[in-house]
Design a protein around this motif. Structure first.
Motif, short mmCIF file in Angstrom:
data_model
loop_
_atom_site.label_atom_id
_atom_site.label_comp_id
_atom_site.label_asym_id
_atom_site.label_seq_id
_atom_site.Cartn_x
_atom_site.Cartn_y
_atom_site.Cartn_z
N PRO A 170 10.38 3.33 -12.57
CA PRO A 170 9.40 2.25 -12.62
C PRO A 170 8.03 2.77 -13.01
CG PRO A 170 9.93 2.81 -10.34
CD PRO A 170 10.88 3.57 -11.20
N GLU A 171 7.32 1.91 -13.74
CA GLU A 171 5.98 2.28 -14.17
C GLU A 171 5.06 2.40 -12.96
OE1 GLU A 171 2.97 0.14 -17.07
OE2 GLU A 171 5.00 0.16 -17.84
N LYS A 172 4.17 3.34 -13.01
CA LYS A 172 3.28 3.57 -11.87
C LYS A 172 2.36 2.37 -11.67
CE LYS A 172 0.12 6.92 -9.89
NZ LYS A 172 -0.57 8.18 -10.06
N GLU A 173 2.39 1.82 -10.48
CA GLU A 173 1.59 0.64 -10.17
C GLU A 173 0.14 1.05 -9.96
OE1 GLU A 173 1.58 -3.05 -7.00
OE2 GLU A 173 3.20 -1.59 -7.01
N VAL A 174 -0.74 0.30 -10.62
CA VAL A 174 -2.16 0.59 -10.52
C VAL A 174 -2.70 -0.01 -9.24
CG1 VAL A 174 -4.40 0.30 -11.61
CG2 VAL A 174 -2.39 0.68 -13.02
N ILE A 175 -3.30 0.79 -8.42
CA ILE A 175 -3.89 0.34 -7.15
C ILE A 175 -5.35 -0.02 -7.41
CG2 ILE A 175 -4.45 0.97 -4.78
CD1 ILE A 175 -2.09 2.89 -4.85
N ILE A 176 -5.67 -1.29 -7.27
CA ILE A 176 -7.03 -1.76 -7.53
C ILE A 176 -7.87 -1.72 -6.26
CG2 ILE A 176 -8.41 -3.76 -8.26
CD1 ILE A 176 -6.09 -4.54 -10.08
N TRP A 177 -7.27 -2.14 -5.15
CA TRP A 177 -8.02 -2.22 -3.89
C TRP A 177 -8.01 -0.85 -3.21
CZ3 TRP A 177 -10.96 -6.32 -2.55
CH2 TRP A 177 -10.77 -7.49 -3.27
N THR A 178 -8.80 0.06 -3.72
CA THR A 178 -8.96 1.37 -3.10
C THR A 178 -9.86 1.25 -1.86
OG1 THR A 178 -10.87 1.84 -4.52
CG2 THR A 178 -8.71 2.50 -5.34
N PRO A 179 -9.79 2.21 -0.94
CA PRO A 179 -10.64 2.13 0.26
C PRO A 179 -12.12 2.02 -0.07
CG PRO A 179 -8.94 3.78 0.57
CD PRO A 179 -8.82 3.33 -0.86
N ARG A 180 -12.59 2.77 -1.06
CA ARG A 180 -14.01 2.70 -1.42
C ARG A 180 -14.39 1.31 -1.94
NH1 ARG A 180 -16.13 7.18 -5.51
NH2 ARG A 180 -15.50 8.44 -3.71
N PHE A 181 -13.50 0.72 -2.75
CA PHE A 181 -13.80 -0.61 -3.29
C PHE A 181 -13.75 -1.66 -2.19
CE2 PHE A 181 -12.28 -4.57 -5.37
CZ PHE A 181 -13.44 -4.85 -6.08
N ILE A 182 -12.82 -1.53 -1.25
CA ILE A 182 -12.74 -2.48 -0.14
C ILE A 182 -14.03 -2.46 0.69
CG2 ILE A 182 -11.54 -2.99 2.02
CD1 ILE A 182 -8.97 -2.02 0.70
N VAL A 183 -14.54 -1.26 0.98
CA VAL A 183 -15.77 -1.15 1.77
C VAL A 183 -16.96 -1.73 0.98
CG1 VAL A 183 -17.39 0.50 2.78
CG2 VAL A 183 -14.94 0.82 3.08
N THR A 184 -17.05 -1.42 -0.31
CA THR A 184 -18.14 -1.95 -1.14
C THR A 184 -18.06 -3.46 -1.22
OG1 THR A 184 -18.08 0.08 -2.45
CG2 THR A 184 -19.24 -1.79 -3.39
N PHE A 185 -16.85 -3.99 -1.40
CA PHE A 185 -16.63 -5.43 -1.50
C PHE A 185 -17.09 -6.13 -0.21
CE2 PHE A 185 -14.12 -9.31 -1.45
CZ PHE A 185 -14.10 -9.71 -2.78
N ALA A 186 -16.69 -5.58 0.93
CA ALA A 186 -17.05 -6.18 2.21
C ALA A 186 -18.55 -6.09 2.46
CB ALA A 186 -16.28 -5.48 3.33
N LEU A 187 -19.17 -4.96 2.12
CA LEU A 187 -20.62 -4.82 2.32
C LEU A 187 -21.40 -5.82 1.46
CD1 LEU A 187 -21.14 -0.96 2.56
CD2 LEU A 187 -21.45 -2.65 4.37
N LEU A 188 -20.98 -5.99 0.21
CA LEU A 188 -21.65 -6.97 -0.65
C LEU A 188 -21.56 -8.38 -0.06
CD1 LEU A 188 -20.56 -5.83 -4.24
CD2 LEU A 188 -22.87 -5.87 -3.32
N ALA A 189 -20.38 -8.73 0.44
CA ALA A 189 -20.21 -10.06 1.01
C ALA A 189 -21.07 -10.25 2.25
CB ALA A 189 -18.74 -10.30 1.35
N VAL A 190 -21.10 -9.25 3.13
CA VAL A 190 -21.87 -9.36 4.37
C VAL A 190 -23.38 -9.43 4.07
CG1 VAL A 190 -22.52 -8.14 6.47
CG2 VAL A 190 -20.12 -8.28 5.81
N ILE A 191 -23.87 -8.56 3.19
CA ILE A 191 -25.30 -8.55 2.87
C ILE A 191 -25.72 -9.84 2.20
CG2 ILE A 191 -27.05 -7.40 1.46
CD1 ILE A 191 -25.54 -4.78 1.93
N TRP A 192 -24.90 -10.32 1.25
CA TRP A 192 -25.24 -11.55 0.52
C TRP A 192 -25.26 -12.75 1.45
CZ3 TRP A 192 -24.91 -11.48 -5.21
CH2 TRP A 192 -25.28 -12.70 -5.79
#
Length: 282
Positions: free
Chosen positions: A36-58
């Motif tokens: 099987p083709e290697k599945e691309v992981i989009i939601w990395t730990p760094r992106f999850i933390v950045t995503f959550a911080l942006l939402a909380v600050i905004w």
């Protein structure tokens, strides 16, 4: 003369094969399964933390701004000043996506999104720095971004999405459905309500409804682009709610537009992250 003993190779050649051995030779070779083709992981730990911080600050800043406007703080009014700044962030997200993406549909969507950003910036700038605007001009700058955003959604929803029969029919019939809805509202409305401002308002509301439908009524979007489907659909739903007169008042009329801008910005962050990850493992 002594009898010659056959070698093992000659014995194997002259020995008749048994039935099980023949059946084994007749069986087709088992095909080797491709890995099987290697599945691309989009939601990395760094992106999850950045995503959550942006939402909380905004959201925290939006809540403070809404309370400040309720307390009539002079440096926060009018509300369009805050939306002007937030729209500038979203516009920057569209430009970043344009230069990051390599897919044709994503680039077309980014160009349409940039056009939406320009029209929205003009809309909020005129409301901020021009106190007395013509109603027809306000209606135009409110409707035009909604129509451009519908084209943006059509392009983005095709990106990395398997197009099935329902999807092709839906996207193809979208302009016709919108035109029929606006014509129906025009002909079934009283004569005194058929003004240019009302027609443009109907067009804007119809475009927002179709924008929600293009994401939420297509199962392929939910399967392949879950996060953009939720965020873009929620942004259009909030825009639809506070565009209806007298439906949302008070602090909610200040806070909900900022939540809609947050949904736009987070959806763009998710698309940019997805493109960067796909390019890394391409």
């Amino acid at each position: 003369m002594p009898e010659r003993i056959a070698t093992p190779i000659e014995q194997a050649i002259h020995t008749p094969m048994l039935a099980p051995e023949l059946e084994e030779l007749k069986q087709p070779e088992t095909p080797i399964k491709a890995l099987p083709e290697k599945e691309v992981i989009i939601w990395t730990p760094r992106f999850i933390v950045t995503f959550a911080l942006l939402a909380v600050i905004w959201l925290s800043a939006g809540s403070l701004i809404a309370q400040g406007l309720q307390n009539h703080l002079p440096f926060l009014s009018p509300n369009s000043k805050i939306l002007l700044v937030e729209t500038a962030f979203v516009f920057g997200g569209w430009i970043t996506l344009l230069f990051t993406s390599r897919n044709t549909w994503l680039r077309l969507g980014s160009i349409c999104g940039g056009a939406w950003g320009v029209l929205s910036l003009l809309n909020f700038a005129l409301r901020t720095f021009t106190p007395h605007l013509d109603d027809a001009l306000i209606a135009y700058f409110t409707t035009a971004p909604s129509i451009v955003l519908l084209g943006t959604y059509a392009c983005l929803s095709i990106h990395r999405t398997p197009i099935k029969r329902w999807d092709s029919y839906f996207v193809a019939l979208l302009p016709l459905v919108g035109a029929l809805v606006v014509l129906g509202l025009y002909f079934f409305s009283p004569l005194d309500a058929r003004s240019l401002e009302n027609i443009e308002s109907w067009m804007g509301i119809t475009a927002r409804c179709l924008g929600i439908a293009i994401w939420w009524l297509r199962p392929s979007c939910w399967k392949t682009q879950t996060s953009p489907t939720i965020l873009f659909g929620l942004a259009s739903l909030l825009s639809l709610l506070f565009s209806i007169p007298k439906l949302i008042t008070g602090a909610d009329s200040v806070f909900l537009p900022q939540v809609a801008m947050l949904c736009f910005f987070l959806a763009l962050c998710r698309l940019i992250q997805g493109e960067l990850r796909h390019q890394k493992y391409a």
